[in-house]
Design a protein around this motif. Structure first.
Motif, PDB file in Angstrom:
ATOM      1  N   GLY A 179     -27.497   1.488 -16.342  1.00  0.00           N
ATOM      2  CA  GLY A 179     -27.542   2.842 -15.810  1.00  0.00           C
ATOM      3  C   GLY A 179     -27.441   3.922 -16.874  1.00  0.00           C
ATOM      4  N   ASP A 180     -26.987   3.556 -18.078  1.00  0.00           N
ATOM      5  CA  ASP A 180     -26.955   4.531 -19.178  1.00  0.00           C
ATOM      6  C   ASP A 180     -28.368   5.031 -19.461  1.00  0.00           C
ATOM      7  OD1 ASP A 180     -24.254   4.175 -19.468  1.00  0.00           O
ATOM      8  OD2 ASP A 180     -24.376   3.057 -21.363  1.00  0.00           O
ATOM      9  N   ILE A 181     -28.486   6.319 -19.770  1.00  0.00           N
ATOM     10  CA  ILE A 181     -29.764   6.900 -20.158  1.00  0.00           C
ATOM     11  C   ILE A 181     -29.699   7.250 -21.639  1.00  0.00           C
ATOM     12  CG2 ILE A 181     -31.355   8.841 -19.849  1.00  0.00           C
ATOM     13  CD1 ILE A 181     -30.455   8.953 -16.930  1.00  0.00           C
ATOM     14  N   ILE A 182     -30.584   6.665 -22.422  1.00  0.00           N
ATOM     15  CA  ILE A 182     -30.614   6.916 -23.865  1.00  0.00           C
ATOM     16  C   ILE A 182     -31.305   8.256 -24.103  1.00  0.00           C
ATOM     17  CG2 ILE A 182     -31.433   6.088 -26.100  1.00  0.00           C
ATOM     18  CD1 ILE A 182     -31.423   3.251 -24.906  1.00  0.00           C
ATOM     19  N   GLY A 242     -30.408  -6.589 -27.283  1.00  0.00           N
ATOM     20  CA  GLY A 242     -29.563  -7.128 -26.221  1.00  0.00           C
ATOM     21  C   GLY A 242     -29.492  -6.283 -24.967  1.00  0.00           C
ATOM     22  N   PHE A 243     -30.528  -5.501 -24.680  1.00  0.00           N
ATOM     23  CA  PHE A 243     -30.581  -4.783 -23.398  1.00  0.00           C
ATOM     24  C   PHE A 243     -32.035  -4.560 -23.017  1.00  0.00           C
ATOM     25  CE2 PHE A 243     -30.369  -1.351 -26.572  1.00  0.00           C
ATOM     26  CZ  PHE A 243     -31.413  -0.528 -26.183  1.00  0.00           C
ATOM     27  N   SER A 244     -32.240  -4.229 -21.754  1.00  0.00           N
ATOM     28  CA  SER A 244     -33.589  -3.983 -21.238  1.00  0.00           C
ATOM     29  C   SER A 244     -33.677  -2.582 -20.660  1.00  0.00           C
ATOM     30  CB  SER A 244     -33.943  -5.003 -20.142  1.00  0.00           C
ATOM     31  OG  SER A 244     -33.886  -6.322 -20.645  1.00  0.00           O
ATOM     32  N   ILE A 245     -34.900  -2.033 -20.682  1.00  0.00           N
ATOM     33  CA  ILE A 245     -35.171  -0.695 -20.160  1.00  0.00           C
ATOM     34  C   ILE A 245     -35.856  -0.814 -18.796  1.00  0.00           C
ATOM     35  CG2 ILE A 245     -36.517   1.421 -20.521  1.00  0.00           C
ATOM     36  CD1 ILE A 245     -34.095   1.196 -22.329  1.00  0.00           C
ATOM     37  N   ASP A 246     -35.467   0.053 -17.852  1.00  0.00           N
ATOM     38  CA  ASP A 246     -36.069   0.084 -16.519  1.00  0.00           C
ATOM     39  C   ASP A 246     -37.484   0.656 -16.628  1.00  0.00           C
ATOM     40  OD1 ASP A 246     -36.867   0.881 -13.864  1.00  0.00           O
ATOM     41  OD2 ASP A 246     -34.767   0.722 -13.254  1.00  0.00           O
ATOM     42  N   ARG A 247     -38.487  -0.199 -16.450  1.00  0.00           N
ATOM     43  CA  ARG A 247     -39.879   0.219 -16.626  1.00  0.00           C
ATOM     44  C   ARG A 247     -40.313   1.229 -15.559  1.00  0.00           C
ATOM     45  NH1 ARG A 247     -42.848  -1.408 -21.269  1.00  0.00           N
ATOM     46  NH2 ARG A 247     -41.679  -3.122 -22.183  1.00  0.00           N
ATOM     47  N   LEU A 257     -35.390   6.659 -20.687  1.00  0.00           N
ATOM     48  CA  LEU A 257     -34.970   5.332 -21.139  1.00  0.00           C
ATOM     49  C   LEU A 257     -33.642   4.995 -20.459  1.00  0.00           C
ATOM     50  CD1 LEU A 257     -35.745   5.470 -24.972  1.00  0.00           C
ATOM     51  CD2 LEU A 257     -37.139   4.477 -23.151  1.00  0.00           C
ATOM     52  N   GLN A 258     -33.745   4.410 -19.281  1.00  0.00           N
ATOM     53  CA  GLN A 258     -32.544   4.021 -18.533  1.00  0.00           C
ATOM     54  C   GLN A 258     -32.339   2.517 -18.667  1.00  0.00           C
ATOM     55  OE1 GLN A 258     -32.375   4.154 -14.108  1.00  0.00           O
ATOM     56  NE2 GLN A 258     -30.576   5.439 -14.446  1.00  0.00           N
ATOM     57  N   ILE A 259     -31.140   2.107 -19.031  1.00  0.00           N
ATOM     58  CA  ILE A 259     -30.846   0.694 -19.249  1.00  0.00           C
ATOM     59  C   ILE A 259     -30.736  -0.013 -17.895  1.00  0.00           C
ATOM     60  CG2 ILE A 259     -29.133  -0.935 -20.133  1.00  0.00           C
ATOM     61  CD1 ILE A 259     -28.553   1.079 -22.351  1.00  0.00           C
ATOM     62  N   SER A 260     -31.507  -1.090 -17.747  1.00  0.00           N
ATOM     63  CA  SER A 260     -31.507  -1.844 -16.490  1.00  0.00           C
ATOM     64  C   SER A 260     -30.699  -3.127 -16.585  1.00  0.00           C
ATOM     65  CB  SER A 260     -32.948  -2.187 -16.087  1.00  0.00           C
ATOM     66  OG  SER A 260     -33.582  -2.985 -17.086  1.00  0.00           O
ATOM     67  N   TYR A 261     -30.476  -3.623 -17.803  1.00  0.00           N
ATOM     68  CA  TYR A 261     -29.738  -4.879 -17.963  1.00  0.00           C
ATOM     69  C   TYR A 261     -29.166  -4.944 -19.367  1.00  0.00           C
ATOM     70  CZ  TYR A 261     -28.719  -9.898 -18.187  1.00  0.00           C
ATOM     71  OH  TYR A 261     -28.085 -11.104 -18.334  1.00  0.00           O
ATOM     72  N   VAL A 262     -27.940  -5.426 -19.466  1.00  0.00           N
ATOM     73  CA  VAL A 262     -27.289  -5.628 -20.762  1.00  0.00           C
ATOM     74  C   VAL A 262     -26.938  -7.106 -20.874  1.00  0.00           C
ATOM     75  CG1 VAL A 262     -25.343  -5.032 -22.255  1.00  0.00           C
ATOM     76  CG2 VAL A 262     -26.336  -3.294 -20.754  1.00  0.00           C
ATOM     77  N   ASN A 263     -27.437  -7.762 -21.906  1.00  0.00           N
ATOM     78  CA  ASN A 263     -27.189  -9.196 -22.075  1.00  0.00           C
ATOM     79  C   ASN A 263     -25.730  -9.461 -22.406  1.00  0.00           C
ATOM     80  OD1 ASN A 263     -30.129  -8.600 -22.949  1.00  0.00           O
ATOM     81  ND2 ASN A 263     -30.123 -10.808 -22.567  1.00  0.00           N
ATOM     82  N   PRO A 264     -25.064 -10.323 -21.636  1.00  0.00           N
ATOM     83  CA  PRO A 264     -23.664 -10.646 -21.910  1.00  0.00           C
ATOM     84  C   PRO A 264     -23.484 -11.184 -23.327  1.00  0.00           C
ATOM     85  CG  PRO A 264     -24.325 -11.503 -19.762  1.00  0.00           C
ATOM     86  CD  PRO A 264     -25.570 -11.034 -20.444  1.00  0.00           C
ATOM     87  N   GLY A 265     -22.534 -10.612 -24.041  1.00  0.00           N
ATOM     88  CA  GLY A 265     -22.233 -11.058 -25.384  1.00  0.00           C
ATOM     89  C   GLY A 265     -23.209 -10.596 -26.445  1.00  0.00           C
ATOM     90  N   GLY A 266     -24.220  -9.834 -26.056  1.00  0.00           N
ATOM     91  CA  GLY A 266     -25.236  -9.388 -26.996  1.00  0.00           C
ATOM     92  C   GLY A 266     -24.850  -8.096 -27.692  1.00  0.00           C
ATOM     93  N   PRO A 267     -25.691  -7.621 -28.588  1.00  0.00           N
ATOM     94  CA  PRO A 267     -25.398  -6.393 -29.343  1.00  0.00           C
ATOM     95  C   PRO A 267     -25.187  -5.177 -28.441  1.00  0.00           C
ATOM     96  CG  PRO A 267     -27.225  -7.574 -30.346  1.00  0.00           C
ATOM     97  CD  PRO A 267     -26.948  -8.258 -29.050  1.00  0.00           C
TER      98      PRO A 267
END
Length: 288
Positions: free
Chosen positions: A238-241, A205-210, A219-229
């Protein structure tokens, strides 16, 4: 068996069967008896996605009509089923995660339809992706040619460690870069195909900024799907894993955790958010 499309992943790679034409009249490949009650694993590109006209020839020369139990185009795997009067000899399966670079491997193959043969090589690399986000290939220099798709890659003890799937080649023949799907990936996929007719994977339920991944290897999160995991785990854009299941983060590791997860799998993330480290747990769900 009619095939109407070339191998789906990348034009830069030839399938071992050599699907380099827009249409071919019949296909030839190899397979592995996975379970003694007649379940056989092979590559999806060998058989296509229709059950008509699939014939399996066993090692004793006996020919059997087969039906498709399930296919997974993402990993290019398929399960066939043949009916037999008695149990078949199935292959012993090894843990491919224990393979090390330099280990000796054997490719059991049927080059150009000439008959069963064996070639020996070593493990050149593991965790290869090669333009397929579902892949986690073993790379070997064992000689692999046309007609070898779906054949067994064995360890030195004769146990299955992979299914031969691709070659990287400029000529269409073996040039020392063969790719096999690892056994640890195969087992879960095959069992899903037998039980459900499809592969059930977890969804993050999220995407990584390529761009950030390519430039900074982060691994920086570029999008989080609403209602997803991801949102339920309180991940934010913007979170960095920085770690995944207590291992230093990397894209191959993230993909491996995704690819091997099932709905309901727990994945632990440590993320960096505004100079603060946060420990989060994500529970995968079914793909929407």
């Amino acid at each position: 068996k009619d095939l109407d499309s070339p191998f789906p992943f990348s034009d830069r790679f030839n399938s071992i069967f050599g699907l380099n034409r827009s249409r071919i009249e019949s296909s030839l490949g190899s397979g592995v008896i996975f379970y003694s009650n007649g379940y056989i694993v092979t590559n999806q590109h060998v058989i296509g996605d229709k059950s008509a006209g699939i014939t399996v020839e066993l090692s004793n020369g006996l020919k059997k009509e087969a039906k498709i139990i399930g296919i997974d185009k993402g990993t290019d795997l398929a399960v066939l089923k043949i009916d037999n009067d008695h149990e078949l000899s199935s292959i012993e399966i090894a843990n491919s995660d224990k393979l090390r670079i330099g280990d000796i491997v054997l490719a059991i193959v049927n080059p150009y339809g000439a008959g069963q043969s064996v070639s020996m090589g070593i493990v050149s690399a593991t965790g290869r992706e090669f333009n397929n986000p579902y892949s986690d290939y073993i790379q070997t220099d064992a000689s692999i040619n046309r007609g070898n798709s779906g054949g067994a890659l064995l360890d030195s003890s004769g146990r299955l460690v992979g299914i031969n799937t691709l070659i990287r080649s400029s000529s269409g023949g073996s040039e020392g870069i063969g790719l096999a799907i690892p056994s640890t990936r195969i087992v879960g996929i095959i069992n899903d195909l037998i039980q459900y007719g499809e592969v059930r994977r977890g969804w993050l339920g999220f995407s990584i900024d390529r761009r950030v991944l390519r430039v900074n290897n982060l691994l920086q999160i570029s999008y989080v799907n609403p209602g997803g995991p991801g949102e339920k785990a309180t991940l934010k854009k913007g979170d960095i894993i920085i770690s995944i299941n207590n291992e230093l983060s990397s894209y191959p590791l993230l993909f491996k955790e995704f690819a091997r997860s099932k709905p309901g799998t727990t994945i632990k993330f440590k993320v960096l958010r505004e100079s603060k480290e946060l420990d989060l747990e994500l529970f995968t769900s079914s793909m929407p």
